[in-house]
Motif scaffolding. Structure first.
Motif, PDB file in Angstrom:
ATOM      1  N   ARG A  78       6.623  -0.122 -11.446  1.00 21.55           N
ATOM      2  CA  ARG A  78       7.496   0.560 -11.605  1.00 21.55           C
ATOM      3  C   ARG A  78       5.623   2.170 -12.661  1.00 21.55           C
ATOM      4  N   GLY A  79       4.829   0.835 -12.271  1.00 21.70           N
ATOM      5  CA  GLY A  79       3.365   1.620 -12.837  1.00 21.70           C
ATOM      6  C   GLY A  79       3.142   3.075 -12.119  1.00 21.70           C
ATOM      7  N   GLY A  80       3.653   3.435 -11.499  1.00 19.05           N
ATOM      8  CA  GLY A  80       3.736   4.657 -10.462  1.00 19.05           C
ATOM      9  C   GLY A  80       3.494   6.268 -10.828  1.00 19.05           C
ATOM     10  N   LYS A  81       3.383   7.037 -10.658  1.00 15.73           N
ATOM     11  CA  LYS A  81       3.995   8.662 -10.861  1.00 15.73           C
ATOM     12  C   LYS A  81       5.115   8.468 -10.220  1.00 15.73           C
ATOM     13  N   ALA A  82       5.648   7.777  -9.427  1.00 14.95           N
ATOM     14  CA  ALA A  82       7.086   8.831  -9.084  1.00 14.95           C
ATOM     15  C   ALA A  82       8.434   7.885  -9.259  1.00 14.95           C
ATOM     16  N   GLY A  83       7.301   6.671 -10.219  1.00 13.46           N
ATOM     17  CA  GLY A  83       8.781   5.710 -10.494  1.00 13.46           C
ATOM     18  C   GLY A  83       9.653   6.138 -11.531  1.00 13.46           C
ATOM     19  N   MET A 127       0.891  -0.938   0.135  1.00 16.14           N
ATOM     20  CA  MET A 127      -0.314  -0.010  -0.258  1.00 16.14           C
ATOM     21  C   MET A 127       0.721   1.031   0.147  1.00 16.14           C
ATOM     22  N   ILE A 128       1.884   1.456   0.682  1.00 12.53           N
ATOM     23  CA  ILE A 128       2.962   2.435   1.167  1.00 12.53           C
ATOM     24  C   ILE A 128       3.355   3.098  -0.255  1.00 12.53           C
ATOM     25  N   LEU A 129       3.690   1.725  -1.318  1.00  7.57           N
ATOM     26  CA  LEU A 129       4.243   2.393  -2.267  1.00  7.57           C
ATOM     27  C   LEU A 129       3.389   2.515  -3.098  1.00  7.57           C
ATOM     28  N   GLY A 130       2.720   1.720  -3.256  1.00  4.30           N
ATOM     29  CA  GLY A 130       1.222   2.789  -4.853  1.00  4.30           C
ATOM     30  C   GLY A 130       1.217   4.245  -3.900  1.00  4.30           C
ATOM     31  N   GLU A 131       1.301   4.238  -2.872  1.00  3.15           N
ATOM     32  CA  GLU A 131       0.184   5.564  -2.433  1.00  3.15           C
ATOM     33  C   GLU A 131       1.202   6.636  -2.894  1.00  3.15           C
ATOM     34  N   LYS A 132       2.300   6.730  -2.940  1.00  7.06           N
ATOM     35  CA  LYS A 132       3.785   7.616  -2.841  1.00  7.06           C
ATOM     36  C   LYS A 132       4.567   7.374  -4.594  1.00  7.06           C
ATOM     37  N   GLY A 133       3.393   6.310  -4.832  1.00  8.45           N
ATOM     38  CA  GLY A 133       3.350   6.523  -6.315  1.00  8.45           C
ATOM     39  C   GLY A 133       4.629   5.819  -7.171  1.00  8.45           C
ATOM     40  N   ASP A 166      -3.239   0.887  -7.497  1.00  5.51           N
ATOM     41  CA  ASP A 166      -4.174  -0.761  -8.225  1.00  5.51           C
ATOM     42  C   ASP A 166      -3.896  -1.589  -8.316  1.00  5.51           C
ATOM     43  N   ALA A 167      -2.350  -1.961  -8.464  1.00  7.00           N
ATOM     44  CA  ALA A 167      -1.457  -3.232  -8.031  1.00  7.00           C
ATOM     45  C   ALA A 167      -2.216  -3.970  -7.285  1.00  7.00           C
ATOM     46  N   LYS A 168      -1.928  -3.798  -5.840  1.00  4.81           N
ATOM     47  CA  LYS A 168      -2.673  -4.760  -4.885  1.00  4.81           C
ATOM     48  C   LYS A 168      -3.844  -5.249  -5.070  1.00  4.81           C
ATOM     49  N   TYR A 169      -4.490  -4.518  -6.502  1.00  4.36           N
ATOM     50  CA  TYR A 169      -6.177  -5.556  -7.086  1.00  4.36           C
ATOM     51  C   TYR A 169      -5.951  -5.861  -7.673  1.00  4.36           C
ATOM     52  N   LYS A 170      -4.580  -5.891  -8.102  1.00  2.00           N
ATOM     53  CA  LYS A 170      -4.895  -6.794  -9.817  1.00  2.00           C
ATOM     54  C   LYS A 170      -4.145  -8.253  -9.431  1.00  2.00           C
TER      55      LYS A 170
END
Length: 557
Positions: free
Chosen positions: A228-233, A185-191, A196-200
């Motif tokens: 690495r699909g987040g905005k911060a990747g 969750m932390i990695l996803g929220e920080k981008g 939504d990776a945790k749901y896939k």
């Protein structure tokens, strides 16, 4: 004119001094004390976290500042167990769950397992089944408890009640799962990963914290759009400029939290006591009998005088008291936060349910050997390395299962996790801290600590042992047609003298089934790690990294 010129000159020098000071401060933060090199990743330099603000508090946790305390009881031992002799111990700061793990929290774990590893598929059926609490712990041959058997785990009326029927192994596996879900969750929220990776994810694309740190390209099944699909990747790479090896979050970034785990016995007892209310400068005044002040189980405050401070058995046939104002409002377990917290803000550290802790049980806490973060139960392992030189990750083809003494099958390493192997003699050569992988019976159960230590012909494995506990055998037998059956052999030897071995764990705190005597935080009992009851639950802890305190210290006066 001269005055104005002098005034302007003064302000010029002052501003220059301030700017120089700021530059020096900036150099202190961004330049290495060792080499003078930049540490901000600019211009091709190496990138380090120079503005780390401290560890964040994980979901559900409260901070417990560590310190020294007397572990064990100082009053008469009316049970004559002689297993909690007082010893001075020091505990590092840590975090602990505000409440016990509830049915709803555990159901989220079960539902995730069911979605990720569908139990209707033959390869995964034991994953979900092995995690299920034993709801039959409520049964009693001379009692009607069918309502709890059918409803306690899943009915919304009990969703905020502590989960029971969970053995020590299941509690440990839940802790591992919780660590991965929180860090995911932390990695996803920080981008850093897709939000939504945790749901896939499915059985082939699950996330594991240690795998992400050691082999990030192997999490999510190697799906880079999730990794690495987040905005911060992209920003992570841009900040460090040319350092292309830093495409993923690492430990040195301070983003990921340490593992959720079961608290050690010393941590649990220290947290339950909450001695801060008894502190007088640099010493504790007296000793607490319970997690609250005073020698009684009823509240002495004016507005709530007479209310019970915990959920426990008040006497024979008395699990709640006379109905009305004197009732403790619970006959079995109670909803979390039904009673006041202790001085650390922790609820139900006495009563409601007793709680698993991490330690293997021994009658003596060996404070003479160690008095810092005491814990018995270390089994050291290391990451398995594959033929390609990288860590070996468990796949759906090599899920690791354990068969417990009662024949139950549980998963101990799920797809996406790094395979663990025991440390070898090469790893321990010339080390003074440890010499082998399994240290559970160190100084209390190993050959050196037994009366057979001089007899070279005696092998502790299968021979004479310090703790002569039963050895129940469970084996899988495969016939000529390939059908497997489970064989159970109950140890019926009349020569067994104890139930203590390396598979029994400590549990602490009184429960709804216990009288007030067991509410003392120093009381310690043990139970087989692969068995469950209707009165033992658990809560998680997390280690504190960095400073001992969350806020700076200052003189008292």
């Amino acid at each position: 004119m001269r005055f104005n010129f002098a005034l302007k000159s003064f302000f010029t020098v002052l501003v220059a001094g301030v700017l120089v000071g700021c530059n020096n401060s900036n150099d202190y933060e961004n330049n290495s004390r060792a080499t003078g090199w930049r540490l901000d990743g600019k211009g091709g330099s190496m990138k380090y976290q120079t503005d780390y603000k401290g560890q964040e508090t994980g979901p559900g946790l409260v901070f417990i500042e560590g310190g020294t305390f007397t572990m064990g009881r100082v009053q008469d031992d009316v049970m004559h167990d002689w297993n909690n002799t007082p010893t001075q111990q020091h505990v590092q700061s840590f975090y602990m769950d505000e409440t016990e793990v509830t049915n709803r929290m555990y159901l989220q774990y079960l539902d995730w397992l069911k979605m990720t590893f569908p139990p209707e598929e033959e390869n995964y059926k034991n994953i979900y089944v092995g995690a299920l609490p034993d709801t039959l712990v409520w049964r009693n041959r001379l009692g009607y408890n069918k309502t709890m058997t059918n409803n306690y785990l899943r009915h919304p009326a009990y969703q905020n009640y502590p989960v029971v029927g969970v053995n020590w192994i299941q509690a440990t596996e839940f802790s591992k799962w919780r660590t991965d879900r929180v860090n995911e969750m932390i990695l996803g929220e920080k981008g850093y990963t897709a939000r939504d990776a945790k749901y896939k994810t499915d059985a082939n694309t699950s996330f594991n914290t240690d795998t992400y740190i050691n082999a990030p390209t192997k999490v999510y099944g190697g799906n880079d759009s999730l990794i690495r699909g987040g905005k911060a990747g992209d920003r992570l790479v841009q900040v460090i400029d040319q350092d292309t090896t830093h495409k993923y979050v690492q430990r040195k970034d301070g983003v990921l939290l340490p593992a959720y785990r079961l608290p050690t016995e010393a941590e649990w007892e220290y947290a339950a006591l909450g001695l801060s209310s008894l502190r007088e400068y640099n010493k504790y005044r007296g000793r607490k009998k319970y997690p609250w002040d005073g020698q009684y189980t009823r509240n002495g405050n004016r507005k709530t005088r007479g209310d019970q401070l915990a959920n426990f058995k008040q006497g024979k046939g008395d699990y709640g008291g006379i109905a009305g104002w004197s009732d403790d409002n619970a006959d079995i377990t109670a909803e979390i936060k039904s009673y006041p917290p202790n001085d650390f803000g922790l609820y139900d550290m006495a009563g409601n349910v007793a709680e698993w802790v991490a330690d293997v049980y021994r009658p003596i806490v060996d404070g003479k050997y160690n008095d810092f973060n005491y814990y018995r139960g270390n089994v050291y392992t290391k990451n398995a390395i594959g033929q390609d030189g990288t860590v070996e990750v468990i796949t759906t083809d090599n899920i690791q299962y354990d068969t417990l003494s009662n024949g139950a099958i549980v998963a101990r390493a799920l797809p996406g996790e790094i395979k663990q192997v025991a440390v070898t003699e090469e790893d321990t050569y010339l080390r003074t801290q440890f010499s082998q992988s399994d240290n559970r019976d160190f100084r209390d159960g190993d050959k050196q600590s037994s009366r057979y230590y001089r007899d070279q012909s005696v092998a502790l494995e299968g021979g004479k042992r310090m703790y002569n506990s039963p050895e129940h055998e469970v084996a899988t037998i495969t016939d000529s047609t390939g059908n497997a059956t489970l064989s159970r052999n109950y140890d019926q030897s009349s020569e067994r003298t104890t139930l203590i071995n390396n598979e029994v764990r400590v549990y602490k705190g009184g429960s709804w089934r216990d009288i007030a005597y067991w509410l003392d935080p120093a009381q310690r009992r043990y139970f087989p790690q692969d068995m469950a009851t209707d009165y033992i639950g658990f809560r998680n802890a997390m280690s504190r990294v960095g400073s001992k305190s969350q806020k700076g210290k200052k003189a008292r006066n």
